[in-house]
Enzyme design. Structure first.
Site, PDB file in Angstrom:
ATOM      1  N   MET A  34       0.850  -1.196   0.000  1.00 60.55           N
ATOM      2  CA  MET A  34       0.000   0.000   0.000  1.00 60.55           C
ATOM      3  C   MET A  34       0.889   1.250   0.000  1.00 60.55           C
ATOM      4  O   MET A  34       0.440   2.342   0.357  1.00 60.55           O
ATOM      5  CB  MET A  34      -0.948  -0.018   1.199  1.00 60.55           C
ATOM      6  CG  MET A  34      -1.921  -1.201   1.152  1.00 60.55           C
ATOM      7  SD  MET A  34      -3.463  -0.943   2.032  1.00 60.55           S
ATOM      8  CE  MET A  34      -2.881  -0.624   3.678  1.00 60.55           C
ATOM      9  N   GLY A  35       2.154   1.098  -0.373  1.00 59.95           N
ATOM     10  CA  GLY A  35       3.057   2.239  -0.440  1.00 59.95           C
ATOM     11  C   GLY A  35       3.585   2.628   0.931  1.00 59.95           C
ATOM     12  O   GLY A  35       3.565   1.827   1.862  1.00 59.95           O
ATOM     13  N   GLU A  39      11.990  -0.323   4.977  1.00 60.43           N
ATOM     14  CA  GLU A  39      12.941  -1.434   4.778  1.00 60.43           C
ATOM     15  C   GLU A  39      12.257  -2.800   4.715  1.00 60.43           C
ATOM     16  O   GLU A  39      12.736  -3.709   4.048  1.00 60.43           O
ATOM     17  CB  GLU A  39      13.989  -1.438   5.888  1.00 60.43           C
ATOM     18  CG  GLU A  39      15.321  -0.810   5.510  1.00 60.43           C
ATOM     19  CD  GLU A  39      15.924  -1.303   4.186  1.00 60.43           C
ATOM     20  OE1 GLU A  39      16.036  -2.528   3.979  1.00 60.43           O
ATOM     21  OE2 GLU A  39      16.277  -0.467   3.352  1.00 60.43           O
ATOM     22  N   HIS A  41       9.349  -3.500   3.337  1.00 61.56           N
ATOM     23  CA  HIS A  41       8.930  -3.699   1.937  1.00 61.56           C
ATOM     24  C   HIS A  41      10.144  -3.965   1.043  1.00 61.56           C
ATOM     25  O   HIS A  41      10.098  -4.811   0.146  1.00 61.56           O
ATOM     26  CB  HIS A  41       8.236  -2.436   1.409  1.00 61.56           C
ATOM     27  CG  HIS A  41       6.947  -2.095   2.084  1.00 61.56           C
ATOM     28  ND1 HIS A  41       6.780  -0.956   2.839  1.00 61.56           N
ATOM     29  CD2 HIS A  41       5.748  -2.741   2.110  1.00 61.56           C
ATOM     30  CE1 HIS A  41       5.542  -0.899   3.283  1.00 61.56           C
ATOM     31  NE2 HIS A  41       4.894  -1.976   2.871  1.00 61.56           N
ATOM     32  N   LYS A 154       5.284  -9.949   9.295  1.00 58.54           N
ATOM     33  CA  LYS A 154       4.725  -9.099  10.357  1.00 58.54           C
ATOM     34  C   LYS A 154       3.201  -9.221  10.358  1.00 58.54           C
ATOM     35  O   LYS A 154       2.566  -9.238  11.391  1.00 58.54           O
ATOM     36  CB  LYS A 154       5.120  -7.633  10.185  1.00 58.54           C
ATOM     37  CG  LYS A 154       4.633  -6.802  11.373  1.00 58.54           C
ATOM     38  CD  LYS A 154       4.844  -5.342  11.200  1.00 58.54           C
ATOM     39  CE  LYS A 154       4.067  -4.722  10.102  1.00 58.54           C
ATOM     40  NZ  LYS A 154       2.673  -4.354  10.421  1.00 58.54           N
ATOM     41  N   ASP A 155       2.628  -9.316   9.150  1.00 59.37           N
ATOM     42  CA  ASP A 155       1.189  -9.541   9.021  1.00 59.37           C
ATOM     43  C   ASP A 155       0.967 -11.048   8.902  1.00 59.37           C
ATOM     44  O   ASP A 155       0.568 -11.555   7.839  1.00 59.37           O
ATOM     45  CB  ASP A 155       0.660  -8.799   7.794  1.00 59.37           C
ATOM     46  CG  ASP A 155       0.916  -7.305   7.896  1.00 59.37           C
ATOM     47  OD1 ASP A 155       0.395  -6.696   8.833  1.00 59.37           O
ATOM     48  OD2 ASP A 155       1.667  -6.773   7.066  1.00 59.37           O
ATOM     49  N   VAL A 181      11.209  -7.325   9.435  1.00 61.88           N
ATOM     50  CA  VAL A 181      12.378  -6.440   9.536  1.00 61.88           C
ATOM     51  C   VAL A 181      12.104  -5.477  10.688  1.00 61.88           C
ATOM     52  O   VAL A 181      11.019  -4.898  10.779  1.00 61.88           O
ATOM     53  CB  VAL A 181      12.621  -5.675   8.221  1.00 61.88           C
ATOM     54  CG1 VAL A 181      13.823  -4.744   8.347  1.00 61.88           C
ATOM     55  CG2 VAL A 181      12.837  -6.667   7.077  1.00 61.88           C
ATOM     56  N   SER A 191       4.340   0.924   7.948  1.00 59.18           N
ATOM     57  CA  SER A 191       4.038   2.263   7.407  1.00 59.18           C
ATOM     58  C   SER A 191       3.373   3.117   8.470  1.00 59.18           C
ATOM     59  O   SER A 191       3.492   4.342   8.463  1.00 59.18           O
ATOM     60  CB  SER A 191       3.119   2.141   6.192  1.00 59.18           C
ATOM     61  OG  SER A 191       3.720   1.306   5.215  1.00 59.18           O
ATOM     62  N   ARG A 192       2.644   2.477   9.389  1.00 54.14           N
ATOM     63  CA  ARG A 192       1.919   3.247  10.411  1.00 54.14           C
ATOM     64  C   ARG A 192       2.857   3.795  11.495  1.00 54.14           C
ATOM     65  O   ARG A 192       2.433   4.625  12.294  1.00 54.14           O
ATOM     66  CB  ARG A 192       0.808   2.391  11.032  1.00 54.14           C
ATOM     67  CG  ARG A 192      -0.340   2.151  10.055  1.00 54.14           C
ATOM     68  CD  ARG A 192      -1.554   1.492  10.707  1.00 54.14           C
ATOM     69  NE  ARG A 192      -2.711   1.525   9.848  1.00 54.14           N
ATOM     70  CZ  ARG A 192      -3.114   0.526   9.044  1.00 54.14           C
ATOM     71  NH1 ARG A 192      -2.447  -0.601   9.007  1.00 54.14           N
ATOM     72  NH2 ARG A 192      -4.186   0.656   8.306  1.00 54.14           N
TER      73      ARG A 192
HETATM   74  O1  PAF Z   1      -0.105  -5.738   3.537  1.00 58.92           O
HETATM   75  C1  PAF Z   1      -0.533  -4.830   2.807  1.00 58.92           C
HETATM   76  O2  PAF Z   1       0.120  -3.811   2.564  1.00 58.92           O
HETATM   77  C2  PAF Z   1      -1.927  -4.970   2.199  1.00 58.92           C
HETATM   78  O3  PAF Z   1      -2.797  -5.602   3.075  1.00 58.92           O
HETATM   79  C3  PAF Z   1      -1.921  -5.672   0.830  1.00 58.92           C
HETATM   80  C4  PAF Z   1      -1.452  -7.122   0.940  1.00 58.92           C
HETATM   81  C5  PAF Z   1      -1.007  -4.919  -0.138  1.00 58.92           C
HETATM   82  C6  PAF Z   1      -3.331  -5.688   0.236  1.00 58.92           C
HETATM   83  O4  PAF Z   1      -3.833  -4.397   0.077  1.00 58.92           O
END
Ligand code: PAF
Length: 293
Positions: A34-35, A39, A41, A154-155, A181, A191-192
């Site tokens: 989601m942008g 690090e 990502h 992490k997710d 990471v 990101s949050r």
């Molecule tokens: O983990 C994320 O950033 C989002 O949940 C994903 C997998 C890109 C789906 O929008």
């Protein structure tokens, strides 16, 4: 001079690009994001560029995985900085569609619904969240028929659900789950984390510290999940800016609460730290290395 990734905003363009690469015998990796890239990502991107010959990063803040009271409007959108972060990482393409490209009717009428894996943890406290995640990732897999996809541990619940979705719906794609990471003090990258002021940032270390304490008492012989959860909650309670949402020990195949510590246990927690809802998890069964998800 390094040439940056090719930017696509339309489905037809990115799909044609991927098909052309595959027709030329290249393998394609997709890194859905989601942008607001960090690090964590970038480690997924590196895993993709190492495993495939072409890497496509998707950047789309997916409205359907946010409930009305969540941070969709304020979620950081930093395309220019994201493209800079990706330059020099051998990323071939970035897919950055607008919501109207992904959801021309406002939302999909047909959704992908995880059946039981979302009944606990984030799925319990964010109803509809994983339906939105699964639906958008299924759409992305159809738009970009990649050979491999890369998600972060992490997710952990998201990763397990998506792996299961790819399997159950027969997407011909290999799902790779990559390590968390962390910042130097242990905070999992997210990101949050951008939402945190300096006091909140200092206290956000509570999450990884609580998990590490849980892991330690298990290594010392504790077998009762309730006792380990108490240790983790007591640790979080030392940080006044941290409001725990859930603190759980689950089986990482089913995401069902585990009463006793077994070989497939994951400690997972979520907490509100100032304006940021943060999550983290750790394998706590004493086995060295990461769990096989
Ligand atoms: O983990 C994320 O950033 C989002 O949940 C994903 C997998 C890109 C789906 O929008």
């Amino acid at each position: 001079m390094s040439v940056g990734p090719q930017l696509f905003e339309d489905i037809d363009g990115v799909r044609a690009y991927v098909r052309k690469c595959q027709a030329a015998g290249e393998s394609v990796g997709i890194v859905p994001t989601m942008g607001a890239l960090h690090e964590g990502h970038l480690s997924l991107v590196r895993a993709s560029t190492a495993a495939t010959t072409r890497t496509v990063v998707t950047i789309f803040v997916n409205p359907t995985q946010f409930s009305p009271d969540e941070d969709l409007a304020s979620y950081p959108r930093t395309l220019e900085a994201d493209l800079n972060a990706l330059s020099g990482l051998a990323v071939d393409a970035v897919f950055h569609p607008g919501p109207e490209e992904m959801y021309p009717d406002g939302d999909a009428l047909i959704h992908v619904v995880p059946s039981v894996l979302d009944k606990n943890l984030c799925g319990l406290v964010r109803p509809g969240h994983f339906r939105g995640v699964c639906t958008v990732v299924a759409k992305l897999f159809n738009i970009i028929p990649a050979d491999q996809a890369f998600f972060g541990r992490k997710d952990a619940q998201q990763a397990a659900i998506l792996k299961r979705m790819a399997n159950d719906l027969n997407f011909p794609i290999r799902i790779n789950i990559c390590p968390i990471v962390r910042e130097a003090d242990g905070l999992a990258m997210s990101s949050r984390n951008k939402y945190l002021n300096s006091d909140e940032r200092m206290q956000a270390v509570a999450l990884s510290r609580a998990l590490a304490k849980g892991k330690q008492v298990i290594a010392d012989g504790e077998q009762s999940s309730a006792s380990v959860i108490k240790v983790m909650r007591d640790c979080l309670a030392e940080f006044v800016l941290v409001q725990p949402e859930y603190v759980s020990i689950v089986d990482f195949d089913t995401f069902v609460d585990a009463e006793t510590i077994g070989p497939s246990c994951l400690a997972a927690l979520a907490a509100q730290v100032g304006p940021a809802r943060l999550i983290d998890n750790m394998q706590v069964n004493g086995v060295t290395g990461e769990c096989e998800m």
